[in-house]
Structures are given as structure tokens and as C-alpha cells.
Design an enzyme around this catalytic site. Structure first.
Site, short mmCIF file in Angstrom:
data_model
loop_
_atom_site.label_atom_id
_atom_site.label_comp_id
_atom_site.label_asym_id
_atom_site.label_seq_id
_atom_site.Cartn_x
_atom_site.Cartn_y
_atom_site.Cartn_z
N LYS A 19 -0.88 1.91 -4.78
CA LYS A 19 -2.32 1.88 -4.65
C LYS A 19 -2.64 0.40 -5.18
CE LYS A 19 -3.42 6.67 -3.53
NZ LYS A 19 -4.34 7.56 -3.60
N HIS A 119 -6.04 5.04 5.11
CA HIS A 119 -6.01 5.96 4.15
C HIS A 119 -7.47 6.18 3.58
CE1 HIS A 119 -5.95 7.21 -0.32
NE2 HIS A 119 -4.77 7.44 -0.11
N GLU A 225 -3.12 14.21 4.27
CA GLU A 225 -3.85 14.07 2.99
C GLU A 225 -5.17 14.67 3.05
OE1 GLU A 225 -1.35 10.54 0.97
OE2 GLU A 225 -3.58 10.23 1.36
O1 LIG Z 1 -1.35 7.54 -1.28
C1 LIG Z 1 -1.03 8.48 -1.94
C2 LIG Z 1 -2.33 9.51 -1.84
O2 LIG Z 1 -3.65 9.13 -1.63
C3 LIG Z 1 -2.08 10.65 -3.00
O3 LIG Z 1 -2.48 10.07 -4.02
P1 LIG Z 1 -2.62 10.77 -5.40
O4 LIG Z 1 -1.38 11.74 -5.49
O5 LIG Z 1 -2.79 9.97 -6.73
O6 LIG Z 1 -3.77 11.95 -5.17
#
Ligand SMILES: O=C[C@H](O)COP(=O)(O)O
Length: 324
Positions: A19, A119, A225
Site C-alpha cells: 500500500k 481497491h 476483499e
Molecule cells: O491490499 C490488501 C488488502 O487490502 C488487505 O489489507 P490488510 O491485510 O492490511 O487488511
């Protein structure tokens, strides 16, 4: 007596997005450490067979070129598996007066292999729509890369599940109201349906228009997700994840694609230990062999965030997905 041929399986995959958590230097250190952990895990028996799975890392745009060089330099090293570099977005046009956007053509030129799209954070903060994501997915395929399309329902649903208040109760099915759970799964699939349909229709249109040299459906990765499980203390309940993944596999637009061309990974507070729980939940109850499944699976892997930002935890999860 002739027996029908065994259908090809979908390859498992596991990846991580950094991210916007890391500095440039931290991304470099992270990748170096992941490679080091992978190398160490191959030093002594039992050796880990990573030849059957795909591994990917999705850093921020600025760090991507350096990450590609770093990964490439280690590909020559025996025993280290290829890690596919990915980008966090791409625009639907290849070039032109589009200040600040990221060209899919340039991403392909520098060696990017996977492009994450849509996303939940981008849909929320930038207002990206299903139509935007669909056009971008077609552009990614047109440029020879694989779209990793994030889909998922925004809210936890209105089913009558008794343990609804605690996200952390996720993997514990005790006290759940099966009927309410089924309603929540159905509501989630209904919310994901237009997201999936838009993307697969745009890719199919592009292929029909002869822009794709391949004589088969393009590879697409759907990252399921649930928005409420992203950045949470724990992932969504395994029963919910598997139920929704099965519902997505049953969508007509998915069913009519090549058997191995649509892979589904789960993301949202995923980490070590989760993949085995998902497989356990599948429990062989869902024989997906007709659809290229690895003998009873609807989920093909994991897409990780925070809980894989420790290289050791990422490599541990890679091992679990490879060995499960
Ligand atoms: O890009 C990955 C997903 O949004 C999951 O992120 P996270 O595991 O920090 O909740």
C-alpha cells in the site's frame, strides 16, 4: 473404456501489497529480506516446492522499478522462485494528456506483471466506479499483464447471524445462525456480481475486438476483499469467505470463461494460519473439478496487507499456501 482427461488445475497464488506504508528504502529492505528468508527456507530439507504457485509483491508506484530490478537480480539464483512484480493501479489509456495517471503500457515496458485495480481504498477515496475498474482491467490485459481486481461488499450484511457484532469472531462458527449466514453470503455475492460482470465483460469485449493475441480467455485474478474486513483485527469468517467465493464461481460470467482463467484470492486482514482454515472450510464439500479447481477449492490463495509486512510472516504464509 475411455476415462475423461483430468482438467488442468488453477495455480495457487499468494501476494502482498505494501500500500503506502513503506518508504523507498523500506521497500528495498523488505524485498531483500523476503528473498533472504526464501533462500534460507531452501537451505535445508525438507525443501519447499514453490514451483506450483505464483508469488507477487505490489509496492507503491515510485518503488516499483527498483523492486523489479531487485527481483530480477535474484531470479538467476537457483532455488529462489520468481516473484511477480505488481502495480497498485493503471489508467485505461496507454498515453496522452493524462497528468498524474499511470500508463499500463509503461508498466508493461518496465517489467510489471500484475496490476491491482479497484481497491476499496481507491473506490472510497477517489470514487473509482465499476466502469473505471473495468476499462482499466481491459487496458491491463491489452498490455499483456494480469489484472488483480479487488471486489467485495461494503458492509457486513443484514443476515440474522448471531455473532454479527464481532469481526474477530470470524473464524469461530460457534453460535452462528446458518440461515442468517446464508443470507449474508447471498447479499455479498449480489454486491460483488456487478463488479465482476463489468470487468469480465470489458475484457471479453476487448478480446472480441481482436486486441488480444491470445487464443484463450485472459488470466484474471479476483481479490475478494470484504471492505469491512480490510484493516480489521482479523479476517472475515472462513465460512463467509468460502461461501462468497463459491457464489462468485457460480456467476455465469465466470463459469463461461476458460476453466483455469479466473483465480480468486482472499484479502482483508489475512495472515499466517488463514489458508489452512479456508481449505478446511472447503472440506472437499465443493467439488470444483469441472471448473479446474484443485480438487475441491474455490479459493486459490491469499492477498495480504499488514500481516505480511513482516518478511518472515509473508514467507511463512507463502509456505502454508504452497504446502496446504
Ligand atoms: O491490499 C490488501 C488488502 O487490502 C488487505 O489489507 P490488510 O491485510 O492490511 O487488511
Amino acid at each position: 473404456m475411455s476415462s475423461s482427461p483430468t482438467p488442468p488445475s488453477r495455480r495457487r497464488l499468494v501476494g502482498v501489497s505494501t500500500k503506502m506504508y513503506f518508504s523507498f528504502a523500506q521497500t528495498q529492505a523488505y524485498i531483500a529480506s523476503v528473498l533472504e528468508h526464501l533462500s534460507r527456507s531452501q537451505d535445508s530439507p525438507p525443501l519447499l516446492d514453490l514451483s506450483q504457485i505464483d508469488i507477487f509483491i505490489v509496492p507503491d508506484h515510485i518503488s516499483l522499478v527498483s523492486a523489479i530490478a531487485q527481483l530480477k537480480s535474484r531470479h538467476a539464483t537457483p532455488m529462489i522462485p520468481k516473484i511477480l512484480p505488481g502495480a497498485q493501479d493503471a489508467f485505461h489509456e496507454d498515453c496522452g494528456a493524462y497528468t498524474g495517471f499511470t500508463s499500463p503500457a509503461v508498466l508493461a515496458e518496465v517489467g510489471c506483471r500484475i496490476v491491482e485495480l479497484g481497491h476499496a481504498e481507491r473506490r472510497r477515496l477517489l470514487g473509482e466506479t465499476d466502469a473505471d475498474v473495468a476499462r482499466r482491467a481491459a487496458a491491463v490485459v491489452r498490455n499483456g499483464m494480469v489484472p488483480l481486481v479487488c471486489i467485495g461488499e461494503r458492509t457486513r450484511g443484514t443476515g440474522r447471524r448471531k455473532s454479527q457484532t464481532s469481526v474477530g469472531a470470524g473464524v469461530d462458527r460457534e453460535g452462528s445462525d446458518v440461515e442468517g449466514e446464508a443470507e449474508m453470503i447471498a447479499a455479498a455475492v449480489a454486491e460483488c456480481k456487478p463488479q465482476v460482470e463489468a470487468v469480465l465483460a470489458a475484457i471479453a469485449d476487448m478480446e472480441l475486438n481482436g486486441n488480444n493475441n491470445e487464443d484463450a480467455d485472459a488470466d484474471v485474478i479476483l481479490a475478494y476483499e470484504p471492505v469491512w474486513a480490510i484493516g480489521a483485527p482479523a479476517p472475515a469468517p472462513a465460512s463467509h469467505v468460502v461461501g462468497v467465493a463459491r457464489g462468485i464461481r457460480e456467476l455465469e460470467c465466470v463459469r463461461r470463461r476458460g476453466a483455469t482463467r479466473t483465480r480468486i484470492v482472499y484479502g482483508g486482514s489475512a495472515g499466517p494460519g488463514l489458508f489452512a482454515k479456508l481449505l478446511n472450510e472447503e472440506g472437499g464439500k465443493y467439488e470444483d473439478k469441472d471448473n479446474g479447481g484443485p480438487g475441491g477449492g474455490s479459493i486459490d490463495g491469499l492477498f495480504l496487507g499488514r500481516f505480511a509486512h513482516d518478511p518472515a510472516q509473508f514467507v511463512r504464509t507463502i509456505r502454508e499456501v504452497a504446502e496446504a
